[in-house]
Design a protein around this motif. Structure first.
Motif, short mmCIF file in Angstrom:
data_model
loop_
_atom_site.label_atom_id
_atom_site.label_comp_id
_atom_site.label_asym_id
_atom_site.label_seq_id
_atom_site.Cartn_x
_atom_site.Cartn_y
_atom_site.Cartn_z
N THR A 96 0.57 -1.32 0.17
CA THR A 96 -0.06 0.47 0.31
C THR A 96 1.04 1.53 -0.25
O THR A 96 0.20 2.53 -1.17
N TYR A 100 0.86 4.00 -3.23
CA TYR A 100 0.68 5.41 -2.87
C TYR A 100 1.07 6.05 -3.23
O TYR A 100 0.74 7.22 -3.62
N TRP A 144 0.99 8.91 -6.70
CA TRP A 144 1.24 10.46 -6.45
C TRP A 144 2.30 10.60 -7.46
O TRP A 144 1.81 11.81 -8.17
N SER A 186 2.59 13.93 0.08
CA SER A 186 3.04 12.59 0.02
C SER A 186 3.72 11.59 -0.08
O SER A 186 4.06 10.53 0.75
N GLY A 200 -5.11 4.82 -6.81
CA GLY A 200 -6.33 4.88 -5.88
C GLY A 200 -7.30 4.32 -5.30
O GLY A 200 -7.94 4.22 -4.15
N THR A 251 -5.54 1.76 -2.30
CA THR A 251 -5.62 2.90 -1.35
C THR A 251 -6.62 2.54 -0.63
O THR A 251 -6.65 2.61 0.57
#
Length: 474
Positions: A100, A104, A108, A313, A377, A380
């Protein structure tokens, strides 16, 4: 002292500066729900679904609220930076935390690639003589600098980016309502609420075609979970995070459902076309001369905001992975300004490669990149929901303390959201254009699987399950 308070203190000791105030967290949450997916993506979706797109945004918005309430309950149980990966690690095991966190990060990075290129295209609208790669590079360097200086500067810049988007959308809604109510402008004669059903009904292309827009609608909601990443750097997470999450329904109702409803009342849906922002088209129909330029500026801020959030992030997620031994140790170091500078730098270099690739690969590459971001996404969000279901089971069994911010309906709403996300994944697999992202994700999963095997061979204790240390309540 509650377990949430204890863990808040532990998070502070990780070295992050708690530099995000309530004002900034609120606006980051608002800005996360308004992006290029709405300003540009809605045009193609209106052409596919007509006025029923409003219902699709409302349906997806309800699911996103379920996801955020599930995340909110977990955040107040244990507020940590890099939250999704940490909860996946705790409730599903080390491999899921590792997978994860890296997924993620991928989401991004690829979003940053797309947004930087988009921002350069928007500037090209005003200054066609400036090469796009120059504009993209300038934006990349400026945002990189902002993220290195301090979390406070990141929060301040994100606050103003979001303020521009929010103010513009409210202005568009007010002008649209004025046209509907008073009938001024060249659109006044044809503007009517009946435009929502007068041209072949509310579902002009059929319910099936409307459902196919859900994948694009979900892309528009990506980044709303960014509030969870801010947990480790919020001044008062027990107050700011619930407030930010609880305001999500009215934000979705106003900025997505409200804005689209007004626009589709002012201009009939048959006049919108793919590749054209419905907001630009509506302003052109109303007859505001600077309308296209205003919307172009707003979409530019949306792209820069998204890229800014991506840099923020990715650096935090790489640090979380490094702290758990799942990424090179250098990513765990903080700079003198208490930012994960090395992680941000590496992420920015990958985003820079994306800018180059977008010139080499044909135009369809932009769509492919955004579909990969959507797939990442969805993973996530699924991890958040499954972690929440397992957490609720542990609370009911008395193994873990209850959160100060329980999700309404317990795990029921999380199960509904899980089924919905699996349904959207099925739609992506059904659509030939977006299906390519599932192949990319399969390759990504294989690469991470190989990485995990290597990690297990080199450092076996990293791959062993570890329970978080929590002080007992009371």
């Amino acid at each position: 002292m509650t377990s949430a308070q204890v863990d808040t203190e532990k998070t502070s000791e990780e070295g992050y500066e708690r530099g995000l105030g309530s004002r900034q967290v609120q606006m980051i949450a608002i800005g996360g729900a308004i992006g290029v997916g709405l300003f540009l993506g809605a045009g193609a979706n209106i052409a596919k679904a007509g006025p029923s797109l409003i219902l699709m945004y409302a349906l997806a918005g309800a699911i996103v609220f379920f996801i955020m309430r599930a995340l909110g309950e977990l955040l107040l149980y244990r507020p940590v930076s890099g939250s999704f990966a940490e909860y996946s690690r705790e409730f599903l095991g080390p491999f899921f935390g590792y997978f994860t966190g890296w997924t993620y990060w991928l989401m991004w990075v690829v979003t940053g690639m797309a947004e930087l290129t988009a921002a350069a295209i928007y500037v090209h609208y005003w200054f066609p003589h400036i090469p796009q790669w120059v504009t993209a590079l300038v934006f990349l360097v400026v945002l990189f600098g902002v993220n290195l200086i301090s979390v406070k500067l990141f929060g301040e810049l994100e606050f103003w980016f979001s303020m521009v988007k929010v103010t513009a959308l409210i202005g568009m809604i007010v002008i649209g309502l004025g046209v509907l109510t008073f009938g001024f402008s060249s659109a006044g004669d044809t503007a009517a609420v009946s435009n929502l059903w007068q041209f072949d009904g509310f579902f002009p292309k059929g319910i099936g075609s409307s459902l196919m827009t859900l994948q694009g609608v979900m892309f528009a909601y990506l980044a709303v979970e960014l509030v969870g990443v801010t947990a480790g750097e919020s001044e008062d997470p027990e107050k700011t995070l619930p407030k930010a999450i609880n305001t999500l329904p009215w934000r979705i109702a106003l900025f997505y459902v409200g804005a689209l409803t007004v626009i589709l009342c002012v201009v009939k849906w048959t006049e919108f076309a793919p590749g054209v922002s419905p907001f630009v088209a509506a302003f052109a129909k109303i007859g505001i001369p600077a309308g296209a330029g205003i919307v172009n500026f707003v979409v530019l801020t949306a792209a820069l905001s998204s890229c800014n959030s991506g840099m923020y992030s990715t650096g935090r997620m790489l640090r979380t992975l490094a702290d758990n031994g799942e990424a090179p140790r250098g990513f765990s170091k903080l700079s003198s300004t208490k930012t994960p500078a090395f992680g941000i730098t590496v992420s920015v270099l990958f985003m820079g490669i994306g800018v180059v690739l977008n010139y080499i690969v044909p135009e369809k590459a932009f769509g492919y990149v955004t579909s990969v971001a959507t797939a990442a996404g969805i993973w996530t969000w699924l991890m958040i929901l499954i972690s929440h279901v397992l957490y609720r089971r542990a609370v009911v069994a008395g193994r873990l303390p209850a959160s100060a911010f329980p999700a309404p309906g317990g795990a029921v709403c999380s199960w509904i959201a899980i089924v919905f996300l699996l349904f959207v994944t099925g739609l992506i697999a059904y659509d030939a254009d977006s299906r390519v992202c599932l192949y990319v994700m399969a390759g990504w999963a294989a690469a991470l699987g190989v990485g995990w095997v290597v990690l297990k061979a080199r450092n076996p204790q990293v791959t062993e399950r570890r329970e978080p240390v929590l002080e007992k309540v009371g």
